[in-house]
Motif scaffolding. Structure first.
Motif, mmCIF file in Angstrom:
data_model
loop_
_atom_site.group_PDB
_atom_site.id
_atom_site.type_symbol
_atom_site.label_atom_id
_atom_site.label_comp_id
_atom_site.label_asym_id
_atom_site.label_seq_id
_atom_site.Cartn_x
_atom_site.Cartn_y
_atom_site.Cartn_z
ATOM 1 N N ILE A 171 -12.307 -11.632 -8.617
ATOM 2 C CA ILE A 171 -10.889 -11.993 -8.644
ATOM 3 C C ILE A 171 -10.158 -11.085 -7.664
ATOM 4 C CG2 ILE A 171 -8.808 -12.270 -10.026
ATOM 5 C CD1 ILE A 171 -10.536 -12.470 -12.518
ATOM 6 N N LEU A 172 -9.603 -11.660 -6.617
ATOM 7 C CA LEU A 172 -8.968 -10.867 -5.565
ATOM 8 C C LEU A 172 -7.618 -11.478 -5.200
ATOM 9 C CD1 LEU A 172 -9.116 -8.592 -3.439
ATOM 10 C CD2 LEU A 172 -10.300 -10.221 -1.928
ATOM 11 N N GLU A 173 -6.583 -10.657 -5.260
ATOM 12 C CA GLU A 173 -5.238 -11.083 -4.892
ATOM 13 C C GLU A 173 -4.916 -10.600 -3.482
ATOM 14 O OE1 GLU A 173 -0.804 -11.034 -6.871
ATOM 15 O OE2 GLU A 173 -1.860 -9.110 -6.757
ATOM 16 N N THR A 174 -4.228 -11.458 -2.720
ATOM 17 C CA THR A 174 -3.711 -11.093 -1.400
ATOM 18 C C THR A 174 -2.197 -11.230 -1.428
ATOM 19 O OG1 THR A 174 -5.735 -11.793 -0.277
ATOM 20 C CG2 THR A 174 -3.728 -11.633 1.053
ATOM 21 N N GLN A 175 -1.516 -10.148 -1.136
ATOM 22 C CA GLN A 175 -0.052 -10.132 -1.123
ATOM 23 C C GLN A 175 0.437 -9.940 0.309
ATOM 24 O OE1 GLN A 175 0.992 -6.817 -3.647
ATOM 25 N NE2 GLN A 175 0.490 -7.907 -5.539
ATOM 26 N N PHE A 176 1.558 -10.580 0.626
ATOM 27 C CA PHE A 176 2.193 -10.371 1.926
ATOM 28 C C PHE A 176 3.614 -9.862 1.702
ATOM 29 C CE2 PHE A 176 4.549 -11.342 5.751
ATOM 30 C CZ PHE A 176 3.676 -10.935 6.752
ATOM 31 N N TYR A 177 3.933 -8.734 2.349
ATOM 32 C CA TYR A 177 5.268 -8.143 2.274
ATOM 33 C C TYR A 177 5.923 -8.298 3.643
ATOM 34 C CZ TYR A 177 3.692 -5.827 -2.029
ATOM 35 O OH TYR A 177 3.216 -5.550 -3.294
ATOM 36 N N ILE A 213 -16.545 -10.756 -4.413
ATOM 37 C CA ILE A 213 -15.981 -11.353 -3.204
ATOM 38 C C ILE A 213 -16.010 -10.344 -2.058
ATOM 39 C CG2 ILE A 213 -13.843 -12.264 -2.187
ATOM 40 C CD1 ILE A 213 -13.127 -13.302 -4.991
ATOM 41 N N GLN A 214 -16.272 -10.864 -0.868
ATOM 42 C CA GLN A 214 -16.115 -10.076 0.350
ATOM 43 C C GLN A 214 -15.037 -10.723 1.198
ATOM 44 O OE1 GLN A 214 -18.917 -10.129 3.851
ATOM 45 N NE2 GLN A 214 -19.206 -7.967 3.306
ATOM 46 N N ALA A 215 -14.038 -9.936 1.586
ATOM 47 C CA ALA A 215 -12.995 -10.417 2.487
ATOM 48 C C ALA A 215 -13.291 -9.905 3.884
ATOM 49 C CB ALA A 215 -11.620 -9.951 2.025
ATOM 50 N N GLU A 216 -13.170 -10.803 4.850
ATOM 51 C CA GLU A 216 -13.340 -10.422 6.247
ATOM 52 C C GLU A 216 -12.019 -10.637 6.961
ATOM 53 O OE1 GLU A 216 -16.662 -12.307 8.085
ATOM 54 O OE2 GLU A 216 -18.110 -11.576 6.591
ATOM 55 N N SER A 227 5.298 -13.872 -2.575
ATOM 56 C CA SER A 227 4.391 -14.209 -1.466
ATOM 57 C C SER A 227 3.013 -13.607 -1.726
ATOM 58 C CB SER A 227 4.969 -13.721 -0.138
ATOM 59 O OG SER A 227 5.388 -12.368 -0.238
ATOM 60 N N ALA A 228 2.255 -14.263 -2.590
ATOM 61 C CA ALA A 228 0.939 -13.763 -2.979
ATOM 62 C C ALA A 228 0.077 -14.928 -3.448
ATOM 63 C CB ALA A 228 1.065 -12.726 -4.094
ATOM 64 N N TYR A 229 -1.227 -14.780 -3.250
ATOM 65 C CA TYR A 229 -2.167 -15.754 -3.803
ATOM 66 C C TYR A 229 -3.379 -15.016 -4.346
ATOM 67 C CZ TYR A 229 -4.642 -15.399 0.736
ATOM 68 O OH TYR A 229 -5.301 -14.948 1.864
ATOM 69 N N VAL A 230 -4.057 -15.655 -5.283
ATOM 70 C CA VAL A 230 -5.231 -15.065 -5.926
ATOM 71 C C VAL A 230 -6.388 -16.045 -5.770
ATOM 72 C CG1 VAL A 230 -6.175 -14.044 -8.018
ATOM 73 C CG2 VAL A 230 -3.704 -14.006 -7.644
ATOM 74 N N ILE A 231 -7.536 -15.520 -5.351
ATOM 75 C CA ILE A 231 -8.752 -16.322 -5.305
ATOM 76 C C ILE A 231 -9.677 -15.843 -6.417
ATOM 77 C CG2 ILE A 231 -9.751 -14.827 -3.506
ATOM 78 C CD1 ILE A 231 -11.238 -17.345 -2.488
ATOM 79 N N VAL A 232 -10.188 -16.817 -7.186
ATOM 80 C CA VAL A 232 -11.081 -16.549 -8.315
ATOM 81 C C VAL A 232 -12.374 -17.303 -8.060
ATOM 82 C CG1 VAL A 232 -11.385 -16.682 -10.806
ATOM 83 C CG2 VAL A 232 -9.085 -16.389 -9.855
ATOM 84 N N ALA A 233 -13.490 -16.608 -8.024
ATOM 85 C CA ALA A 233 -14.763 -17.227 -7.661
ATOM 86 C C ALA A 233 -15.764 -17.142 -8.805
ATOM 87 C CB ALA A 233 -15.332 -16.558 -6.418
ATOM 88 N N SER A 274 2.341 -6.829 12.515
ATOM 89 C CA SER A 274 3.591 -6.746 13.269
ATOM 90 C C SER A 274 4.793 -7.260 12.499
ATOM 91 C CB SER A 274 3.455 -7.504 14.596
ATOM 92 O OG SER A 274 3.024 -8.840 14.346
ATOM 93 N N ASP A 275 4.587 -8.204 11.551
ATOM 94 C CA ASP A 275 5.724 -8.769 10.816
ATOM 95 C C ASP A 275 5.731 -8.382 9.347
ATOM 96 O OD1 ASP A 275 3.457 -10.277 10.374
ATOM 97 O OD2 ASP A 275 4.525 -12.191 10.231
ATOM 98 N N GLY A 276 4.961 -7.345 8.983
ATOM 99 C CA GLY A 276 4.984 -6.898 7.602
ATOM 100 C C GLY A 276 3.722 -6.169 7.200
ATOM 101 N N GLU A 277 3.316 -6.399 5.973
ATOM 102 C CA GLU A 277 2.180 -5.682 5.406
ATOM 103 C C GLU A 277 1.387 -6.635 4.512
ATOM 104 O OE1 GLU A 277 2.651 -1.420 3.997
ATOM 105 O OE2 GLU A 277 2.444 -2.497 2.076
ATOM 106 N N VAL A 278 0.080 -6.600 4.630
ATOM 107 C CA VAL A 278 -0.818 -7.387 3.787
ATOM 108 C C VAL A 278 -1.551 -6.433 2.860
ATOM 109 C CG1 VAL A 278 -2.803 -8.948 3.724
ATOM 110 C CG2 VAL A 278 -1.127 -9.132 5.587
ATOM 111 N N MET A 279 -1.630 -6.786 1.580
ATOM 112 C CA MET A 279 -2.376 -5.964 0.625
ATOM 113 C C MET A 279 -3.412 -6.820 -0.083
ATOM 114 S SD MET A 279 -1.149 -3.814 -2.763
ATOM 115 C CE MET A 279 -0.234 -2.585 -1.832
ATOM 116 N N LEU A 280 -4.655 -6.355 -0.078
ATOM 117 C CA LEU A 280 -5.726 -6.977 -0.845
ATOM 118 C C LEU A 280 -5.915 -6.165 -2.118
ATOM 119 C CD1 LEU A 280 -6.100 -8.347 1.910
ATOM 120 C CD2 LEU A 280 -8.568 -8.256 1.539
#
Length: 817
Positions: A62-68, A107-110, A231-237, A49-55
C-alpha cells in the motif's frame, strides 16, 4: 432568510465546460523538472520545479503518492483512509535517470527524472504508470495515468454500465437516477476509485465533485479530475484479488458484522399508512407462514401526505396512536421495526423552528439558513458535518431507538438536491457533496458506539463514499424501474461495489418505479427478481404501493414459488452469515465476479450476468421476459452440480440449461461443503446454530475440501474483536473407498449451544454404505441415525455433537449388478 428555487444542472453545462478546458489546456507537468530527493523517515520526498512529491508507504503493498503544489504545505485530511502507516524500511537506489523506491515483498516505485513520471511494479511486473501525473487545468485538478493494453478497469462506484468502465467519462457527483435501467452512468454512490485486472486498486483520495475519464477523452489514459481538495492517490496491490481486497479494506476499514436478522426477509413498500396496516401485514406473513424479520416504515410514519411533513421525524399520532405498543407487538412476533429518515427539514414540518433555532442547517454566505424548493417542499438541509447538528440529529435517533426502533433507512442522502451556493461548516456544497451520506452514516454509527455500544446498527442508505462500509452502511441501488431492464444491471452493480469494499449493495427486489403496470404485467418479473434476491446481499422487496411488493399479496404459482425461495434464503442462514464473517475479517465480497473464480480467463473480464455467491454457488439470473432457458459459462477447475436436479456438468465450458419459471439456474462447485439450517425458520430469531446440516457435494475428481463456519449470538457488536464466537471446521477427505469427515470446534460465546444436532447430507453416494463409523470403522447404530435415498444418491447421517473433534468414516458398499 435566503430563498431560491433550485435546479441541479450538474453535470450538463459543467461537464462540457470542463471537457473543453482539459482538451485545450497545457499539461501542468510539461515543464516539470526533477530537482532532488531525500528520505524523510520512511517517506521519499522528491523536489520538482512546480512543487513537491511525497511517496508515503502504509504497508509493503500500500503506497500513497502526494503532490504539494508550490506554496502548499499541508493537504486536507483523507475521508477514505483510516489505516496508520506501519514502520517500514524502504530501500532507495539511484541509477542514471531513475530513482528506485522499494518496499520489501511489496511495491517498487521507479521515478524517472526526465521526463518526470512515476511507475509502480510488483514482483517486477508493471502495475501502473503516470502519464502526466499531477495536473492543474484551472477548474479541474487531478492525476493522469496510462491504461495498459488489455487492462480492464472496474469501479468508480455504483453505475449501470459494463463491468469494465473503459470508454466512459464518469461524473463524480452522487445523484439519484430515477427509474434507472441498463444504462445509468451517474447514480447515487460514486467513488474516485478504480480496480484493475492487473490486481491493484487506485484510489484518488479526494472528495470534491469532478470526473473519472476512463479512456473516453484520450484513449488509453485514465484521468481523475476534481474541482480541488486533496492531491494524493493510493495504490494497493496484491498477488491476487483476495489479497488486494484485504489490503484495500485494511486501508479504508472493514465492514462491521451486521445483525443476523439483516439476512432475513424484509416487508417494505412506499408505504404503510397506519399502525393497523403495519400489524395486519405482519399478521398475514405469520398466518401464511412466510418467513419475515423486519418491516420498514416509509415517510407516512411522520405524516399523512408525501409532501409537507418531511423533517417532522416524529410519529403521526392520528395514524400511529401507540407506536411503542406497535413496536413491542412486532418484537413479540420476532419482527424488527425500521424507520425512514431524511436530512431535509421542510419549513412546514414540526421540526423547522427547532432546527432553525438550534442552527443545525446549511447556510448561505451570510450564515443564515439556506432555504430552497425541491419535490417535497420548501426545505433546509441538516449540516451533518457540524458538531451541534450531529448532536441534534442523533438525539432524534436515540429517542426513537429507546422506543424500540431497531434500524434506520436514510433516504435522499446524496443529498438529492444540494445547491452549489449552500455552505456547510467545513466547505461548500460542491466540496463536501460526495461525502454527505458517508458523514451521515458515521453520525449514526458513532451514536451507537457512544449510547448503545453492544448493539449492531442497521443503516440502510443509498449514498456514500470510499470507506463508508466501516460505518456499517448498507446501500441499495436507488429507485430502479420495475422492468427486466431494471433487473439486468443489478449483479454488476453489486459486484462492482463489492470489489470496492462495499459488500452489501442490493436492489429494491421486484423493482420500485411502477408507471402504469398492473400486477399481472409484473408477476413474472417479480418471481425472477425475488429468485435472484436469494443469492445477493439483502432480501428486501420494495416498491410503490400501487402493486404490492410483499409476497403475501400474490396468489397461486407466484406465491408458491417466491415462498419456496424465501424459505431457501432462511435455510442458507449459516452459509450467508459465514460469508459476512469472512467479509468483516478479509474484505472478500459476498457476491463475486466470475473472473475471481478463473483469473486467467480474459473472456470473463467483462462478465457480469453470471456470478459467484460466496465460494460455492454459481448463479445465473433470468433477466429476459419469457425466457425459459439460460446460456452460461461454468469456470474450469472443478465440476459443477445443478442445485435443484443434482446433475453434474464439467467446468470450462458454455452450456444452455432449462430455466422454467420456478427454477433459477444455480450450480454448486464440486466438493463443496455448505452449512445450512436444519430447522425450517420463520424468523432468524429461531436460529441458534444448534440444528445444522452440512451439505457435502462429493465428487470423484476432488480429493479433499474443508470449510470454517462462523457462529455467534447474532446481535452483539464487536464479537469478532472480542473473540466472542465459535468456528466450526468440517474437513472431508474423498477417496474411492468412501469419505472421511472430521468435525471440530474452536472458541466460545455467550449462550452457545452445548450440544448440536448435526446432519451430514452427502450427495453422490453410489450405493448404501458398507459401513459408517464414528471415530472407528464399526457402524455405531446407537450413536447416529442414517438414511439413504437410492433415487437421489443422497446419504443422511444424523447425530448429536458436543463440540469435541469427531471423525466419521463412511465406506461405500458394492454396487448392485
Amino acid at each position: 432568510m435566503f430563498r431560491i428555487k433550485y435546479t441541479n444542472l450538474f453535470p450538463a453545462y459543467f461537464s462540457l465546460f470542463c471537457f473543453l478546458i482539459l482538451c485545450f489546456s497545457t499539461p501542468a507537468n510539461a515543464q516539470r523538472k526533477y530537482q532532488g530527493h531525500h528520505l524523510d523517515g520512511q517517506n521519499l520526498v522528491i523536489n520538482v520545479s512546480d512543487g513537491e512529491v511525497m511517496l508515503r508507504p502504509f504497508q509493503p503493498k500500500i503506497l500513497e503518492t502526494q503532490f504539494y503544489p508550490k506554496g502548499v504545505k499541508t493537504l486536507p485530511l483523507s475521508e477514505a483512509v483510516v489505516l496508520a502507516p506501519s514502520k517500514l524500511m524502504p530501500e532507495v537506489k539511484e541509477k542514471d535517470n531513475v530513482i528506485y523506491f522499494s518496499l520489501e515483498d511489496g511495491i517498487q516505485a521507479e521515478i524517472t527524472k526526465s521526463p518526470f513520471h512515476i511507475s509502480y511494479f510488483l514482483e517486477k511486473e508493471l502495475l501502473l504508470r503516470e502519464s502526466e501525473g499531477y495536473f492543474d487545468a484551472d477548474t479541474l485538478k487531478g492525476f493522469k495515468f496510462e491504461i495498459q493494453d488489455g487492462e480492464a478497469l472496474y469501479g468508480g462506484g455504483e453505475r449501470a454500465l459494463p463491468l469494465d468502465r473503459k470508454g466512459y467519462r464518469l461524473p463524480l457527483y452522487n445523484r439519484a437516477a430515477y427509474s434507472n435501467e441498463e444504462f445509468a452512468p451517474q447514480m447515487n454512490f460514486g467513488m474516485p476509485l478504480m480496480i484493475s485486472s492487473k490486481k491493484y486498486a487506485l484510489l484518488y483520495d479526494n472528495a470534491p465533485i469532478g470526473f473519472i475519464d476512463v479512456g473516453k477523452t484520450k484513449e488509453n489514459e485514465l484521468s481523475f479530475e476534481t474541482i480541488g481538495g486533496r492531491s494524493a492517490y493510493v495504490i494497493v496491490a496484491g498477488k491476487d484479488y483476495p489479497e488486494m481486497l484485504n489490503h484495500f479494506t485494511d486501508l479504508t476499514g472493514k465492514q462491521p458484522l451486521p445483525p443476523l436478522w439483516m439476512f432475513g426477509n424484509f416487508s417494505s413498500r412506499f408505504g404503510y399508512h397506519s399502525q393497523e396496516e403495519v400489524l395486519s401485514t405482519i399478521h398475514q406473513f405469520r398466518e401464511k407462514e412466510v418467513p419475515v424479520d423486519a418491516i420498514i416504515l416509509d415517510l407516512y410514519w411522520f405524516g399523512p401526505e408525501v409532501k409537507g411533513d418531511m423533517g417532522t421525524l416524529d410519529w403521526y399520532k392520528p395514524n400511529f396512536p401507540e407506536p411503542e405498543k406497535m413496536i413491542a407487538t412486532l418484537k413479540d412476533q420476532e419482527v424488527k421495526t425500521i424507520l425512514i429518515t431524511e436530512p431535509f427539514i421542510t419549513t412546514t414540518s414540526k421540526k423547522w423552528d427547532e432546527a432553525k433555532d438550534n442552527k443545525v442547517l446549511g447556510t448561505d454566505h451570510l450564515g443564515k439558513p439556506y432555504v430552497y424548493e425541491f419535490f417535497f417542499g420548501e426545505t433546509g438541509l441538516v449540516d451533518v458535518f457540524k458538531p451541534e447538528a450531529q448532536d441534534w440529529f442523533w438525539g432524534i435517533y436515540k429517542g426513537l431507538n429507546n422506543q424500540g426502533v431497531a434500524g434506520w433507512w436514510g433516504d435522499l442522502g446524496e443529498p438529492e438536491v444540494h445547491p452549489t451556493e449552500l455552505h456547510h461548516v467545513n466547505g461548500t456544497a460542491d466540496e463536501v457533496h460526495n461525502i454527505y451520506g458517508h458523514q451521515w452514516a458515521k453520525l449514526i454509527y458513532d451514536g451507537y458506539r457512544k449510547d448503545f455500544p453492544n448493539e449492531r446498527p442497521f443503516i440502510l442508505m443509498r449514498s456514500g463514499y470510499v470507506g463508508s462500509q466501516r460505518y456499517g452502511l448498507i446501500p441499495w441501488s436507488g429507485d430502479v424501474n420495475r422492468t427486466f431492464g431494471g433487473l439486468t444491471p443489478q449483479p454488476q452493480i453489486s459486484m462492482t461495489m463489492g470489489l470496492s469494499g462495499v459488500p452489501y449493495m442490493h436492489s429494491d427486489l421486484g423493482g420500485f418505479v411502477n408507471w402504469d403496470y398492473t400486477q399481472e404485467d409484473v408477476t413474472e418479473l417479480y418471481i425472477r427478481w425475488l429468485q435472484y434476491g436469494v443469492f445477493q446481499p439483502v432480501y428486501r422487496p420494495h416498491a410503490q404501493e400501487q402493486i404490492p411488493s410483499e409476497v403475501i399479496h400474490y396468489k397461486g404459482k407466484a406465491f408458491d414459488i417466491v415462498k419456496k425461495y424465501i424459505e431457501y434464503r432462511y435455510k442458507m442462514l449459516p452459509y450467508n452469515y459465514t460469508l459476512a464473517y469472512k467479509n468483516s475479517t478479509t474484505g472478500m465480497p459476498l457476491l463475486r465476479p466470475l473472473f475471481m473464480e478463473e483469473e486467467g480467463n480474459k473472456e470473463l473480464i467483462n462478465e457480469s450476468e453470471t456470478y459467484m455467491w460466496g465460494d460455492d454457488y454459481l448463479v445465473a439470473p433470468i433477466t429476459q421476459k419469457g425466457a425459459r432457458e439460460r446460456s452460461l459459462y461454468l469456470p474450469e477447475g472443478e465440476g459443477w452440480y445443478h442445485l435443484w436436479s443434482g446433475k453434474k456438468y464439467d467446468g470450462g465450458q458454455k452450456i444452455t440449461i432449462d430455466a422454467p419459471l420456478d427454477e433459477l439456474p444455480v450450480f454448486v462447485k464440486a466438493g463443496s461443503i455448505i452449512p445450512l439450517s436444519t430447522k425450517a425458520l420463520q424468523s432468524t430469531e429461531q436460529y441458534d446454530s444448534k440444528d445444522l446440516t452440512f451439505q457435502i457435494w462429493r465428487d470423484a475428481d476432488v480429493d479433499n475440501h474443508s470449510i470454517t463456519m462462523y457462529a455467534d449470538d447474532g446481535k452483539t457488536f464487536g464479537n469478532i474483536e472480542k473473540k466472542n464466537y465459535q468456528l466450526i471446521d468440517v474437513l472431508c477427505n474423498y477417496s474411492k473407498k468412501g469419505i472421511d469427515i472430521t468435525l471440530s470446534k474452536s472458541g466460545d460465546y455467550d449462550r452457545a449451544p452445548s450440544n448440536r444436532n448435526i446432519t451430514l447430507e452427502i450427495h453422490n453416494v453410489p450405493t448404501y454404505p458398507k459401513s459408517v463409523g464414528i471415530d472407528k470403522k464399526k457402524m455405531p447404530a446407537e450413536e447416529c441415525d442414517m438414511g439413504y435415498d437410492a433415487s437421489t444418491k443422497i446419504l443422511k447421517i444424523k447425530m448429536k455433537w458436543s463440540g469435541e473433534q469427531k471423525r466419521i468414516l463412511i465406506r461405500d458398499g458394492k454396487p448392485k449388478e
